[in-house]
Enzyme design. Structure first.
Site, PDB file in Angstrom:
ATOM      1  N   VAL A  62      -0.525  -8.958  -4.365  1.00  0.00           N
ATOM      2  CA  VAL A  62      -1.652  -9.483  -3.584  1.00  0.00           C
ATOM      3  C   VAL A  62      -1.259  -9.664  -2.117  1.00  0.00           C
ATOM      4  O   VAL A  62      -2.042  -9.345  -1.218  1.00  0.00           O
ATOM      5  CB  VAL A  62      -2.185 -10.794  -4.205  1.00  0.00           C
ATOM      6  CG1 VAL A  62      -3.267 -11.415  -3.330  1.00  0.00           C
ATOM      7  CG2 VAL A  62      -2.730 -10.528  -5.607  1.00  0.00           C
ATOM      8  N   GLY A  65      -1.302  -6.220  -0.585  1.00  0.00           N
ATOM      9  CA  GLY A  65      -2.683  -5.756  -0.400  1.00  0.00           C
ATOM     10  C   GLY A  65      -3.420  -6.477   0.707  1.00  0.00           C
ATOM     11  O   GLY A  65      -4.091  -5.860   1.535  1.00  0.00           O
ATOM     12  N   GLU A  66      -3.282  -7.798   0.758  1.00  0.00           N
ATOM     13  CA  GLU A  66      -3.984  -8.555   1.797  1.00  0.00           C
ATOM     14  C   GLU A  66      -3.412  -8.256   3.179  1.00  0.00           C
ATOM     15  O   GLU A  66      -4.156  -8.147   4.153  1.00  0.00           O
ATOM     16  CB  GLU A  66      -3.942 -10.057   1.520  1.00  0.00           C
ATOM     17  CG  GLU A  66      -4.738 -10.827   2.551  1.00  0.00           C
ATOM     18  CD  GLU A  66      -5.239 -12.168   2.081  1.00  0.00           C
ATOM     19  OE1 GLU A  66      -5.953 -12.813   2.873  1.00  0.00           O
ATOM     20  OE2 GLU A  66      -4.928 -12.583   0.961  1.00  0.00           O
ATOM     21  N   SER A  67      -2.103  -8.094   3.254  1.00  0.00           N
ATOM     22  CA  SER A  67      -1.489  -7.767   4.542  1.00  0.00           C
ATOM     23  C   SER A  67      -2.023  -6.441   5.078  1.00  0.00           C
ATOM     24  O   SER A  67      -2.393  -6.340   6.258  1.00  0.00           O
ATOM     25  CB  SER A  67       0.040  -7.696   4.398  1.00  0.00           C
ATOM     26  OG  SER A  67       0.559  -8.943   4.013  1.00  0.00           O
TER      27      SER A  67
END
Length: 142
Positions: A62, A65-67
């Site tokens: 996560v 992915g968020e980065s």
């Protein structure tokens, strides 16, 4: 505060590397490989990002992915704008205990106010380990 790459006379990859992905991404060993208006590619080691059983931690997927999704959304938002994550979803489909994972982030939808990205994370053998979707609100810098 200048956020969009368009007002900086650098390639998107140079802009992203100079700006950085943040302290957490640095601690996790995330390395940008490709950064264009079409997609972002980055790697992350399994070592140091595992849960007690020795498997890659779901939260590590996560963070990767968020980065990638938030940074790419900021690029697409343009000069004087930035992205704020408002929703993220992850489905983990395979385990990994060593090596590296690679995240490939592509936009699904981009408008003036929202950017939605999909991030496919695979292991060294090309097997998909996790699929994420992130939605970012695009805002003006005040």
């Amino acid at each position: 505060m200048s956020e969009g790459a368009a007002e900086i006379e650098k390639s998107p990859l140079e802009w992203a590397r100079e700006r950085g992905l943040g302290a957490l991404a640095d601690k996790m060993g995330i390395e940008l490989v490709e950064f264009t208006t079409e997609r972002v590619v980055a790697t992350m080691p399994v070592l140091g990002n595992t849960q007690p059983l020795g498997l890659m931690h779901g939260g590590a997927y996560v963070v990767l992915g968020e980065s990638l999704g938030s940074m790419h959304a900021t690029l697409l938002a343009g000069p004087g704008r930035y992205a704020v994550g408002i929703d993220i979803n992850a489905t983990h489909t395979a385990s990994i205990t060593e090596g590296f994972v690679t995240g490939v982030c592509t936009p699904v939808h981009v408008s003036r106010s929202l950017a939605v990205h999909e991030i496919a994370i695979t292991d060294d053998r090309g097997r998909r380990n996790s699929t994420l979707r992130i939605t970012n609100m695009l805002r003006d810098v005040r």
